[in-house]
Design a protein around this motif. Structure first.
Motif, short mmCIF file in Angstrom:
data_model
loop_
_atom_site.label_atom_id
_atom_site.label_comp_id
_atom_site.label_asym_id
_atom_site.label_seq_id
_atom_site.Cartn_x
_atom_site.Cartn_y
_atom_site.Cartn_z
N PHE A 117 0.82 -1.21 0.00
CA PHE A 117 0.00 0.00 0.00
C PHE A 117 0.86 1.26 0.00
O PHE A 117 0.46 2.28 -0.58
N GLU A 118 2.02 1.22 0.62
CA GLU A 118 2.93 2.37 0.57
C GLU A 118 3.31 2.69 -0.86
O GLU A 118 3.41 3.87 -1.25
N THR A 119 3.54 1.67 -1.67
CA THR A 119 3.91 1.88 -3.08
C THR A 119 2.69 2.15 -3.94
O THR A 119 2.61 3.15 -4.65
N ASN A 120 1.71 1.24 -3.89
CA ASN A 120 0.59 1.28 -4.83
C ASN A 120 -0.39 2.41 -4.57
O ASN A 120 -1.02 2.91 -5.51
N VAL A 121 -0.54 2.80 -3.30
CA VAL A 121 -1.57 3.78 -2.94
C VAL A 121 -0.98 5.07 -2.38
O VAL A 121 -1.17 6.16 -2.93
N PHE A 122 -0.23 4.97 -1.29
CA PHE A 122 0.25 6.18 -0.63
C PHE A 122 1.33 6.88 -1.44
O PHE A 122 1.39 8.12 -1.45
N GLY A 123 2.17 6.12 -2.14
CA GLY A 123 3.16 6.75 -3.02
C GLY A 123 2.48 7.51 -4.14
O GLY A 123 2.85 8.65 -4.47
N LEU A 124 1.46 6.88 -4.74
CA LEU A 124 0.68 7.54 -5.80
C LEU A 124 0.01 8.80 -5.26
O LEU A 124 0.05 9.86 -5.91
N ALA A 125 -0.57 8.70 -4.07
CA ALA A 125 -1.27 9.85 -3.50
C ALA A 125 -0.30 10.98 -3.18
O ALA A 125 -0.59 12.16 -3.46
N ARG A 126 0.86 10.65 -2.62
CA ARG A 126 1.79 11.70 -2.24
C ARG A 126 2.41 12.37 -3.47
O ARG A 126 2.57 13.61 -3.49
N MET A 127 2.75 11.60 -4.49
CA MET A 127 3.28 12.20 -5.72
C MET A 127 2.24 13.16 -6.31
O MET A 127 2.58 14.25 -6.79
N THR A 128 0.99 12.77 -6.25
CA THR A 128 -0.09 13.63 -6.75
C THR A 128 -0.17 14.92 -5.96
O THR A 128 -0.28 16.02 -6.53
N GLN A 129 -0.10 14.82 -4.64
CA GLN A 129 -0.13 16.01 -3.79
C GLN A 129 1.02 16.95 -4.12
O GLN A 129 0.85 18.18 -4.14
N LEU A 130 2.18 16.40 -4.39
CA LEU A 130 3.37 17.23 -4.61
C LEU A 130 3.32 17.99 -5.93
O LEU A 130 3.83 19.12 -6.02
N VAL A 131 2.74 17.41 -6.97
CA VAL A 131 2.73 18.09 -8.28
C VAL A 131 1.56 19.06 -8.44
O VAL A 131 1.61 19.96 -9.27
N LEU A 132 0.50 18.90 -7.64
CA LEU A 132 -0.71 19.67 -7.88
C LEU A 132 -0.58 21.19 -7.67
O LEU A 132 -1.15 21.96 -8.46
N PRO A 133 0.12 21.67 -6.64
CA PRO A 133 0.17 23.12 -6.47
C PRO A 133 0.70 23.86 -7.69
O PRO A 133 0.11 24.86 -8.12
N ALA A 134 1.78 23.38 -8.29
CA ALA A 134 2.34 24.04 -9.48
C ALA A 134 1.44 23.83 -10.69
O ALA A 134 1.33 24.72 -11.55
N MET A 135 0.80 22.67 -10.80
CA MET A 135 -0.14 22.45 -11.89
C MET A 135 -1.29 23.45 -11.80
O MET A 135 -1.70 24.06 -12.80
N ARG A 136 -1.83 23.63 -10.59
CA ARG A 136 -2.94 24.57 -10.42
C ARG A 136 -2.53 25.99 -10.77
O ARG A 136 -3.27 26.74 -11.41
N ALA A 137 -1.31 26.36 -10.34
CA ALA A 137 -0.82 27.71 -10.64
C ALA A 137 -0.67 27.93 -12.14
O ALA A 137 -0.92 29.02 -12.65
N ALA A 138 -0.30 26.86 -12.85
CA ALA A 138 -0.12 26.96 -14.30
C ALA A 138 -1.45 26.87 -15.04
O ALA A 138 -1.55 27.22 -16.22
N GLY A 139 -2.48 26.36 -14.36
CA GLY A 139 -3.79 26.21 -15.00
C GLY A 139 -3.86 25.06 -15.97
O GLY A 139 -4.74 25.02 -16.83
N SER A 140 -2.94 24.10 -15.83
CA SER A 140 -2.95 22.93 -16.72
C SER A 140 -2.15 21.80 -16.10
O SER A 140 -1.33 22.01 -15.20
#
Length: 279
Positions: free
Chosen positions: A103-126
């Motif tokens: 679960f650390e790899t399949n779920v929580f790793g996926l979730a954390r990577m998503t959290q980390l990229v989203l702020p800059a994605m939102r700022a860029a609007g894409s």
């Protein structure tokens, strides 16, 4: 031509490697191939990929990888959450330490990577996020319950994420492969062997499942090469209007449809036929 930075997790083998090779051929994409040990993916540099160390179970490693891409491109244009593996065994016999690692790899790793990229994605609007799930997030086979649970979790996370991020110009897709001829089957068999009790109450079921996996992965009708999934990921990455879900392989599409139509009791009866040697 606008260059899009694509960050792919788990590219040392299988689907991730095939996706990195396939996407690196495009001139409009800058592909970042990642793995815990970069020596396992150094050859992908010759295919045009940039190489980064990344362990999706380590916070500092994830932060460093995302910051590197953002330093050069402003934001991660596409995150392909591919890293994952199967921890197989019966619900009773499988050690929960192994389940937690999965679960650390399949779920929580996926979730954390998503959290980390989203702020800059939102700022860029894409931005785009492509999660590699499984047909195993839509139906369950015995002796794989904990693996299926991790992929059901990916389904739920992806559905919520797609709705939450749409107002910010971020598109989210889920890839649901069927049986793919990678090292997944060997890892699943190895973890099953380590969790099963010889001559235990589930010994016959475990043996039948091992035979089922071996036969299915060896079948050209039931399985497909990882390049098939790589092409589907490429569509999710580059299409103007990517689909919300991509079920990959005809066999997977048939199984998902059959499970939906049959319901639980009838699907259980189907499984009993498949595992009749376990009786």
């Amino acid at each position: 031509m606008t260059t899009t930075a694509v960050l792919i997790t788990g590219t040392s083998s299988g689907i991730g490697r095939a996706a990195a090779e396939h996407l690196s051929r495009r001139a409009d994409l800058t592909v970042y191939a990642t793995a815990r040990r970069t020596e396992t993916i150094s050859d992908l540099a010759s295919a045009g990929a940039r190489i980064l160390p990344l362990d999706v179970t380590d916070e500092d490693s994830m932060l460093a990888a995302v910051k590197t891409v953002e330093k050069h491109h402003g934001h991660v244009g596409v995150l392909v959450n591919n890293a994952g593996y199967g921890e197989y065994g019966t619900i009773e016999e499988t050690g929960l330490d192994g389940v937690r690692r999965q679960f650390e790899t399949n779920v929580f790793g996926l979730a954390r990577m998503t959290q980390l990229v989203l702020p800059a994605m939102r700022a860029a609007g894409s931005g785009r996020i492509v999660n590699v799930g499984s047909m195993g997030g839509r139906l369950v086979f015995p002796v794989g319950g904990y693996y299926h649970a991790s992929k059901y979790a990916v389904e739920a996370i992806t559905d919520a994420l797609r709705f939450e991020t749409a107002p910010f110009g971020i598109k989210v897709s889920l890839i649901e492969p069927g049986l793919i001829r990678t090292g997944f089957g060997e890892v699943a068999a190895r973890t099953q062997a380590s969790s099963s009790i010889p001559d235990g109450p589930y010994a016959a079921l475990a043996a039948a499942n091992e035979q089922q996996m071996r036969t299915s992965y060896d079948s050209a009708l039931l399985s497909a090469p990882p390049q098939t999934v790589a092409k589907t990921i490429a569509h999710a990455v580059t299409a103007r209007r990517p689909r919300t879900r991509y079920v990959v392989t005809p066999a997977a599409k048939a199984l998902v449809h059959t499970r939906r139509l049959l319901g639980a009791r009838t699907f259980d009866a189907y499984l009993k036929l498949q595992y009749r040697n376990a009786a």
